[in-house]
Design a protein around this motif. Structure first.
Motif, PDB file in Angstrom:
ATOM      1  N   GLU A 131      -9.295  13.286  -8.738  1.00 47.76           N
ATOM      2  CA  GLU A 131      -8.497  13.437  -7.528  1.00 47.76           C
ATOM      3  C   GLU A 131      -9.356  14.162  -6.491  1.00 47.76           C
ATOM      4  O   GLU A 131      -9.817  15.270  -6.754  1.00 47.76           O
ATOM      5  CB  GLU A 131      -7.224  14.247  -7.804  1.00 47.76           C
ATOM      6  CG  GLU A 131      -6.197  13.463  -8.609  1.00 47.76           C
ATOM      7  CD  GLU A 131      -4.853  14.158  -8.758  1.00 47.76           C
ATOM      8  OE1 GLU A 131      -3.862  13.459  -9.009  1.00 47.76           O
ATOM      9  OE2 GLU A 131      -4.786  15.393  -8.629  1.00 47.76           O
ATOM     10  N   ASN A 175      -0.232   3.655  -3.307  1.00 48.65           N
ATOM     11  CA  ASN A 175       0.703   3.043  -4.267  1.00 48.65           C
ATOM     12  C   ASN A 175       0.191   1.757  -4.906  1.00 48.65           C
ATOM     13  O   ASN A 175       0.924   0.778  -5.014  1.00 48.65           O
ATOM     14  CB  ASN A 175       2.052   2.747  -3.592  1.00 48.65           C
ATOM     15  CG  ASN A 175       2.664   3.971  -2.953  1.00 48.65           C
ATOM     16  OD1 ASN A 175       2.741   5.028  -3.577  1.00 48.65           O
ATOM     17  ND2 ASN A 175       3.082   3.866  -1.705  1.00 48.65           N
ATOM     18  N   THR A 220      -4.074  10.927  -5.088  1.00 51.53           N
ATOM     19  CA  THR A 220      -3.250  11.342  -6.235  1.00 51.53           C
ATOM     20  C   THR A 220      -3.072  10.143  -7.159  1.00 51.53           C
ATOM     21  O   THR A 220      -3.222   8.995  -6.740  1.00 51.53           O
ATOM     22  CB  THR A 220      -1.834  11.819  -5.822  1.00 51.53           C
ATOM     23  OG1 THR A 220      -1.221  10.797  -5.015  1.00 51.53           O
ATOM     24  CG2 THR A 220      -1.849  13.131  -5.062  1.00 51.53           C
ATOM     25  N   PHE A 221      -2.745  10.452  -8.414  1.00 53.12           N
ATOM     26  CA  PHE A 221      -2.450   9.406  -9.399  1.00 53.12           C
ATOM     27  C   PHE A 221      -0.996   9.523  -9.848  1.00 53.12           C
ATOM     28  O   PHE A 221      -0.456  10.634  -9.927  1.00 53.12           O
ATOM     29  CB  PHE A 221      -3.345   9.571 -10.635  1.00 53.12           C
ATOM     30  CG  PHE A 221      -4.781   9.242 -10.388  1.00 53.12           C
ATOM     31  CD1 PHE A 221      -5.249   7.943 -10.528  1.00 53.12           C
ATOM     32  CD2 PHE A 221      -5.681  10.238  -9.998  1.00 53.12           C
ATOM     33  CE1 PHE A 221      -6.581   7.638 -10.291  1.00 53.12           C
ATOM     34  CE2 PHE A 221      -7.008   9.935  -9.758  1.00 53.12           C
ATOM     35  CZ  PHE A 221      -7.475   8.632  -9.905  1.00 53.12           C
ATOM     36  N   ALA A 222      -0.386   8.385 -10.171  1.00 52.18           N
ATOM     37  CA  ALA A 222       0.927   8.419 -10.822  1.00 52.18           C
ATOM     38  C   ALA A 222       0.724   9.024 -12.208  1.00 52.18           C
ATOM     39  O   ALA A 222      -0.315   8.822 -12.829  1.00 52.18           O
ATOM     40  CB  ALA A 222       1.494   7.011 -10.927  1.00 52.18           C
ATOM     41  N   ARG A 223       1.740   9.770 -12.695  1.00 47.67           N
ATOM     42  CA  ARG A 223       1.475  10.604 -13.863  1.00 47.67           C
ATOM     43  C   ARG A 223       1.204   9.844 -15.163  1.00 47.67           C
ATOM     44  O   ARG A 223       0.361  10.246 -15.956  1.00 47.67           O
ATOM     45  CB  ARG A 223       2.567  11.652 -14.091  1.00 47.67           C
ATOM     46  CG  ARG A 223       3.951  11.133 -14.318  1.00 47.67           C
ATOM     47  CD  ARG A 223       4.804  12.154 -15.042  1.00 47.67           C
ATOM     48  NE  ARG A 223       4.419  12.256 -16.430  1.00 47.67           N
ATOM     49  CZ  ARG A 223       4.917  11.472 -17.384  1.00 47.67           C
ATOM     50  NH1 ARG A 223       5.786  10.536 -17.087  1.00 47.67           N
ATOM     51  NH2 ARG A 223       4.545  11.620 -18.625  1.00 47.67           N
ATOM     52  N   SER A 229       0.972   3.640  -9.972  1.00 43.38           N
ATOM     53  CA  SER A 229       2.415   3.876 -10.078  1.00 43.38           C
ATOM     54  C   SER A 229       3.076   2.722 -10.820  1.00 43.38           C
ATOM     55  O   SER A 229       2.519   1.638 -10.929  1.00 43.38           O
ATOM     56  CB  SER A 229       3.019   4.031  -8.682  1.00 43.38           C
ATOM     57  OG  SER A 229       2.646   2.944  -7.866  1.00 43.38           O
ATOM     58  N   LYS A 260      -3.039   7.490  -2.084  1.00 43.15           N
ATOM     59  CA  LYS A 260      -2.141   8.255  -2.966  1.00 43.15           C
ATOM     60  C   LYS A 260      -1.398   7.412  -3.992  1.00 43.15           C
ATOM     61  O   LYS A 260      -1.198   6.226  -3.799  1.00 43.15           O
ATOM     62  CB  LYS A 260      -1.152   9.062  -2.129  1.00 43.15           C
ATOM     63  CG  LYS A 260      -0.215   8.231  -1.315  1.00 43.15           C
ATOM     64  CD  LYS A 260       0.840   9.106  -0.636  1.00 43.15           C
ATOM     65  CE  LYS A 260       1.869   8.205   0.016  1.00 43.15           C
ATOM     66  NZ  LYS A 260       3.027   8.890   0.534  1.00 43.15           N
ATOM     67  N   ASN A 261      -0.990   8.056  -5.088  1.00 37.06           N
ATOM     68  CA  ASN A 261      -0.096   7.477  -6.102  1.00 37.06           C
ATOM     69  C   ASN A 261      -0.688   6.238  -6.767  1.00 37.06           C
ATOM     70  O   ASN A 261       0.012   5.265  -7.014  1.00 37.06           O
ATOM     71  CB  ASN A 261       1.266   7.166  -5.449  1.00 37.06           C
ATOM     72  CG  ASN A 261       2.398   7.098  -6.449  1.00 37.06           C
ATOM     73  OD1 ASN A 261       2.339   7.710  -7.530  1.00 37.06           O
ATOM     74  ND2 ASN A 261       3.445   6.387  -6.096  1.00 37.06           N
ATOM     75  N   ASP A 310       0.070  -0.293  -7.662  1.00 32.51           N
ATOM     76  CA  ASP A 310       0.899  -0.168  -8.869  1.00 32.51           C
ATOM     77  C   ASP A 310       0.325  -0.949 -10.036  1.00 32.51           C
ATOM     78  O   ASP A 310      -0.569  -1.788  -9.854  1.00 32.51           O
ATOM     79  CB  ASP A 310       2.341  -0.596  -8.556  1.00 32.51           C
ATOM     80  CG  ASP A 310       2.428  -2.035  -8.114  1.00 32.51           C
ATOM     81  OD1 ASP A 310       2.236  -2.918  -8.966  1.00 32.51           O
ATOM     82  OD2 ASP A 310       2.673  -2.279  -6.917  1.00 32.51           O
TER      83      ASP A 310
END
Lengths: 421, 162
Positions: free
Chosen positions: B104, B13, B86-89, B63, B59-60, B15
């Motif tokens: 990824e 996360n 993973t990536f935030a969209r 974000s 992950k993420n 951000d």
């Protein structure tokens, strides 16, 4: 194979009979939105494309709301750039300070988004309009530029998670508590790349302001969009605000959902997100003793008239705790005026509140309420990331307007049941 | 197309508020934004990052906000590729649109440590950890995306192919 509500809207806007999750499509856009932070980058990219006009002067909205009223010279320059662009391109929905508001409260209020629309906005909380039964999602400045030039955007059709809402929330529980509860349950990436679709009997017990607040925070679960079934309340709202034609989409009976949650609204307690992630939630009964330096009530999540009313109801005739800074900012000029006419502003100012002009300012640590090192705030905003409202060593706790207002009276995170009569 | 550099490693996360805090968003100048990249999560990042270096995160990644300033700041700081579980969209979309390569690959994220030297071949998707002599396979970029990245982003790509 049946389609979800989101898939039906996307299919219709792509001119397709059917779409499936994972499919790449190009959809026609009903609205392209930007603000004073994201639009300057889009303007630069738009110029590179080499077109001279936007695709539709009525279908672009530019709202300077983040660092406005201009917080410094650089912010003023950014606003000037987008003002001139809007003027030059004859963009009809450009809103200057005085007629503006925080974009995601303003667009529904102005009737610029209606059920069935496809909307992209260069702001992550563009997902707010899902409350109206529209597909809306946040994108970046480059996509905004391409959207303004072509009226189209590409999407990967999302899979969906279904939330069946039942029951009626108790007195001090609002849409904000429901969405914080859900994010706490599924996590900040619990709906990554997916739609969150809200259905069920419980919807009837959620006002439009509740739903806008919930759809607004779909992004905090990583979702592409959040969307609500259209019902009588939606249609009443649309009738009051919009003249645009709308289309109601409902999910097929055999639509495929990756997950399904049933949430009994009557069991939800006032909920608080602890630093530094929205999914770090506790019920009000579990918060313990958290002393505060600042309370912020407002934003695109909770700056609507019902939020102002609940805050004023709790604060009326009382005083905010000594030494605490309490800032309330309505989301739009119309809400400001309504709060004025209802006497809410007087009640809050008498209680010791600072009542601000509409702005995104404090929510993202821009201006109008920055936190110093080590300070703590409770806010009705949507993010409590590291440094979100100021110093990287400050803390933000997210909650509803009722919890924030109750906390304003005591100086610590408090249950509205304890302080309200 | 290839990348090679030293790894900066982060957790879940990460951000966009820590990638580029909002207090610096009163400009969109890439060089200016790069000066403050990752400031709130890793104050030493801008002092030590060299052109070609690589960010690896869990992950993420990315974000939060839709600010394109986040991938712009990372790219302008000299980062050649971001590898995450993973990536935030919105970040995912923005990174591609501005021509910042992202991959990824959960296995690579698990096996790579801060300070490792890593090579990435975008056409094959092969991630090679030079320090540890290990190799991981990510999804290679399709040809159009390699072109888009070498053009410097979506808009340049569109105007070049008009």
């Amino acid at each position: 194979m049946g389609m979800t509500m989101t898939q039906k809207i996307l299919a219709a806007h792509a001119g397709l009979e059917e779409v499936v999750a994972g499919q790449l499509i190009q959809a026609n856009l009903d609205m392209v939105l930007g603000n004073d932070i994201t639009t300057p980058v889009a303007v630069r990219e738009f110029a590179k494309i080499g077109v001279t006009e936007v695709f539709d002067k009525q279908k672009v909205a530019i709202v300077p709301d983040h660092f406005t009223p201009n917080k410094d010279i650089k912010a003023a320059e950014q606003c000037k750039l987008i003002r001139e662009f809007a003027h030059d391109k004859e963009i009809e929905n450009y809103f200057e300070v005085g007629e503006m508001g925080i974009e995601h409260a303003l667009l529904p209020e102005k009737g610029l988004v209606v059920p069935g629309d496809v909307v992209i906005g260069a702001d992550s909380h563009t997902c707010t309009y899902g409350a109206l039964g529209a597909f809306s999602t946040g994108i970046g400045s480059t996509d905004m530029a391409a959207g303004m030039a072509t009226g189209k955007a590409w999407f990967k059709v999302p899979a969906a998670i279904k939330f069946v809402l039942t029951g009626k929330p108790s007195k001090w529980v609002s849409g904000k508590d429901v969405i914080l509860h859900i994010i706490g349950k599924i996590g900040v990436d619990g709906a990554l790349y997916k739609s969150m679709e809200f259905v069920g009997d419980g919807l009837a017990n959620l006002s439009m302001d509740d739903r806008l607040s919930m759809a607004n925070m779909a992004i905090e679960a990583g979702a592409k969009n959040g969307i609500f079934l259209v019902d009588e309340k939606t249609l009443e709202f649309v009738k009051e605000h919009a003249t645009k034609e709308y289309t109601i989409y409902e999910p097929d009976a055999d639509a495929e959902y990756e997950m399904e949650y049933t949430i009994d609204l009557s069991t939800i307690r006032p909920t608080v997100s602890f630093p530094h992630l929205p999914d770090n939630t506790r019920t009000i009964d579990e918060v313990g003793e958290i002393q505060l330096d600042q309370v912020v009530i407002g934003s695109c999540t909770n700056g609507r008239i019902e939020d102002m009313r609940v805050a004023a109801q709790i604060l009326k005739g009382k005083k905010v705790a000594k030494g605490l800074r309490v800032i309330v900012f309505p989301a739009t000029q119309k809400i400001y005026l309504q709060a004025l006419r209802e006497g809410l502003i007087e009640q809050m100012v008498e209680a010791g509140v600072v009542f601000s002009t509409p702005t995104c300012g404090p929510c993202l640590g821009g201006h109008m309420g920055i936190l110093a090192k080590g300070e703590r705030a409770i806010a009705t905003t949507n993010r409590n990331f590291v440094g979100r409202m100021g110093h990287p060593e400050s803390e933000v706790y997210l909650a509803s307007p009722a919890v924030a207002a109750a906390s304003a009276l005591t100086g610590r995170i408090s249950n509205p049941e304890e302080v309200a009569e | 197309m290839q990348a090679k550099g030293k790894v900066f490693k982060y957790g879940d996360n990460v951000d966009t508020d820590v990638i580029i805090p909002a207090r610096y968003l009163n400009t969109s100048d890439p060089a200016e934004l790069a000066k403050y990249c990752m400031e709130d999560i890793d104050a030493s990042f801008v002092k030590t990052v060299r052109p070609g270096d690589i960010i690896v995160a869990d992950k993420n990644f990315g974000s939060g906000s839709s600010r394109e300033h986040a991938p712009i700041a990372i790219k302008a700081a000299g980062i050649s590729v971001v590898i995450a579980r993973t990536f935030a969209r919105i970040f995912y979309r923005n990174a591609i649109n501005i021509g910042l390569p992202i991959l990824e690959c959960p296995e690579a994220v698990a096996g790579i440590e801060a300070g490792d030297t890593v090579e990435v071949d975008f056409s094959t998707g092969v991630i090679h950890n030079v320090t540890k002599s290990t190799t991981y396979q990510a999804q290679p970029f399709p040809a159009f995306m390699q072109e888009l990245i070498s053009a410097g982003g979506l808009i340049n790509y569109i105007s070049r192919n008009k």
